[in-house]
Design an enzyme around this catalytic site. Structure first.
Site, PDB file in Angstrom:
ATOM      1  CG  ASN A  12     -12.859  24.366  -4.993  1.00 33.20           C
ATOM      2  OD1 ASN A  12     -12.672  25.899  -4.841  1.00 33.20           O
ATOM      3  ND2 ASN A  12     -11.972  23.904  -6.545  1.00 33.20           N
ATOM      4  CG  HIS A  15     -15.969  30.703  -6.760  1.00 33.76           C
ATOM      5  ND1 HIS A  15     -15.777  31.228  -8.026  1.00 33.76           N
ATOM      6  CD2 HIS A  15     -16.478  28.861  -7.811  1.00 33.76           C
ATOM      7  CE1 HIS A  15     -15.467  29.974  -8.512  1.00 33.76           C
ATOM      8  NE2 HIS A  15     -15.969  28.833  -8.571  1.00 33.76           N
ATOM      9  CG  HIS A  48      -7.892  25.770  -9.775  1.00 33.88           C
ATOM     10  ND1 HIS A  48      -8.697  25.806 -11.012  1.00 33.88           N
ATOM     11  CD2 HIS A  48      -6.621  26.309 -10.822  1.00 33.88           C
ATOM     12  CE1 HIS A  48      -7.681  25.827 -12.239  1.00 33.88           C
ATOM     13  NE2 HIS A  48      -6.512  26.181 -11.620  1.00 33.88           N
ATOM     14  NE  ARG A  50      -9.502  29.652 -12.469  1.00 35.61           N
ATOM     15  CZ  ARG A  50      -9.215  29.252 -13.681  1.00 35.61           C
ATOM     16  NH1 ARG A  50      -8.712  29.095 -14.586  1.00 35.61           N
ATOM     17  NH2 ARG A  50     -10.507  27.549 -13.902  1.00 35.61           N
ATOM     18  NE  ARG A  54     -10.277  33.229 -13.210  1.00 33.90           N
ATOM     19  CZ  ARG A  54     -10.557  33.047 -14.252  1.00 33.90           C
ATOM     20  NH1 ARG A  54     -12.156  31.766 -14.490  1.00 33.90           N
ATOM     21  NH2 ARG A  54     -10.184  31.954 -15.424  1.00 33.90           N
ATOM     22  CB  THR A 105     -11.472  23.091 -14.634  1.00 26.81           C
ATOM     23  OG1 THR A 105     -10.777  23.498 -13.583  1.00 26.81           O
ATOM     24  CG2 THR A 105      -9.879  22.498 -15.697  1.00 26.81           C
ATOM     25  CD  GLU A 155     -11.161  16.557  -9.969  1.00 24.48           C
ATOM     26  OE1 GLU A 155     -10.301  16.843  -9.104  1.00 24.48           O
ATOM     27  OE2 GLU A 155     -12.258  16.592  -9.902  1.00 24.48           O
ATOM     28  CG  HIS A 195     -15.711  20.825 -13.692  1.00 26.46           C
ATOM     29  ND1 HIS A 195     -16.341  21.256 -14.343  1.00 26.46           N
ATOM     30  CD2 HIS A 195     -14.807  21.867 -13.161  1.00 26.46           C
ATOM     31  CE1 HIS A 195     -16.203  22.452 -14.851  1.00 26.46           C
ATOM     32  NE2 HIS A 195     -15.515  22.820 -14.142  1.00 26.46           N
TER      33      HIS A 195
HETATM   34  N1  PXP Z   1     -12.538  19.315  -9.942  1.00 29.18           N
HETATM   35  C1  PXP Z   1     -11.635  20.415 -10.659  1.00 29.18           C
HETATM   36  C2  PXP Z   1     -10.781  19.458 -11.384  1.00 29.18           C
HETATM   37  C3  PXP Z   1     -12.042  21.371 -11.011  1.00 29.18           C
HETATM   38  O1  PXP Z   1     -11.073  22.533 -11.467  1.00 29.18           O
HETATM   39  C4  PXP Z   1     -12.978  21.854 -10.576  1.00 29.18           C
HETATM   40  C5  PXP Z   1     -13.403  23.572 -10.260  1.00 29.18           C
HETATM   41  O2  PXP Z   1     -12.474  23.893 -10.091  1.00 29.18           O
HETATM   42  C6  PXP Z   1     -14.103  21.161  -9.091  1.00 29.18           C
HETATM   43  C7  PXP Z   1     -13.276  19.767  -9.055  1.00 29.18           C
HETATM   44  C8  PXP Z   1     -15.207  21.723  -9.198  1.00 29.18           C
HETATM   45  O3  PXP Z   1     -15.955  21.881  -9.546  1.00 29.18           O
HETATM   46  P1  PXP Z   1     -17.187  23.035  -9.413  1.00 29.18           P
HETATM   47  O4  PXP Z   1     -16.894  24.165  -9.028  1.00 29.18           O
HETATM   48  O5  PXP Z   1     -18.116  22.605 -10.476  1.00 29.18           O
HETATM   49  O6  PXP Z   1     -18.274  21.624  -7.755  1.00 29.18           O
END
Ligand code: PXP
Length: 241
Positions: A12, A15, A48, A50, A54, A105, A155, A195
């Protein structure tokens, strides 16, 4: 017969865009980050879109979806967001709850309260050729409800596991994840998890049978500040293999 496949790493890159948006500049470019992540062991690029934009912007999603390989976009059940992702056409989306002002999330979808609306959205996305994942708590009722409203993927939310630092509680949380993964697999649903996963807590989750992909963002991007994105992704790849 259902066959086991190699665990995929979903990286992901939100950031990277968070940093860019801090100065509303063009760098660091999340699309470039996606390319580096892929070359370093990411199987799926995750982000994501949003409502408050952001971090990722609509144009980023379009560009990411033009790259070769799987793109997985997390979205809320919101008509404008859905229209934006349908324009970009990712491989798959993950429907997540989204509270204005949340830092990240906060748990899985409420499939009892929102099941009807989600079922319509799932049908619309699938009709457009986009696979649909639902972010859910690692519980039997949630997995069953996800199957009943047409999800291709669930997920499993790993945040309870990730937040727990006592060994007995971690063991319990892993058992919850294992059971939910087994149930989903039995129902023919693809299993993802994510997550809060990081370099220290990921290995036991990676060993859960029937897991198809782990979606990890913050820990990889945070580590990349010190070692670079290429190394941060390669290290996570090694941690899950
Ligand atoms: N899965 C989902 C559904 C999420 O919303 C996020 C955060 O965007 C992640 C995984 C990744 O989480 P993390 O950034 O804590 O690894």
């Amino acid at each position: 017969m259902k066959t086991e496949v190699k665990l995929k790493l979903g990286v992901n890159i939100d950031h990277v865009a968070t940093l860019r948006q801090a100065r509303l500049d063009i760098d660091p470019d999340p699309v470039q980050a996606a390319q580096v992540a892929r070359q370093s062991g990411a199987d799926i690029i995750v982000c994501h879109l949003r409502r408050d934009r952001r971090h990722m912007q609509d144009a980023d999603i379009v560009k990411l979806c033009r790259l070769k390989g799987e793109t997985h976009v997390e979205i809320s059940d919101d008509a404008k967001i859905i229209a934006a992702v349908l324009k970009a056409r990712p491989t798959s989306v993950c429907l997540v709850p989204e509270r204005p002002g949340e830092v990240s999330t906060e748990g899985g979808l409420d499939l009892v309260r929102n099941g009807k609306s989600l079922a319509k959205t799932i049908a619309k996305l699938k009709k457009a050729g986009v696979e649909v994942s639902l972010f859910v708590a690692p519980e039997a009722p949630a997995v069953r409800a996800a199957r009943n409203i047409g999800a291709d993927i669930v997920e499993l939310d790993t945040s309870d596991y990730a937040k727990t630092h006592s060994k007995p509680k971690q063991k319990l949380e892993l058992e919850r994840l294992e059971l939910a993964a087994y149930m989903a697999w039995e129902m023919g649903i693809v299993v993802h998890a994510g997550h809060g996963l990081d370099y220290h807590n990921v290995a036991p989750v990676a060993r859960i049978p029937h897991m198809s992909a782990l979606n990890i963002g913050f820990s990889i991007v945070a580590r990349s500040v010190f070692v670079g994105l290429k190394t941060a992704v390669s290290e996570m790849r090694r941690a899950i293999d």
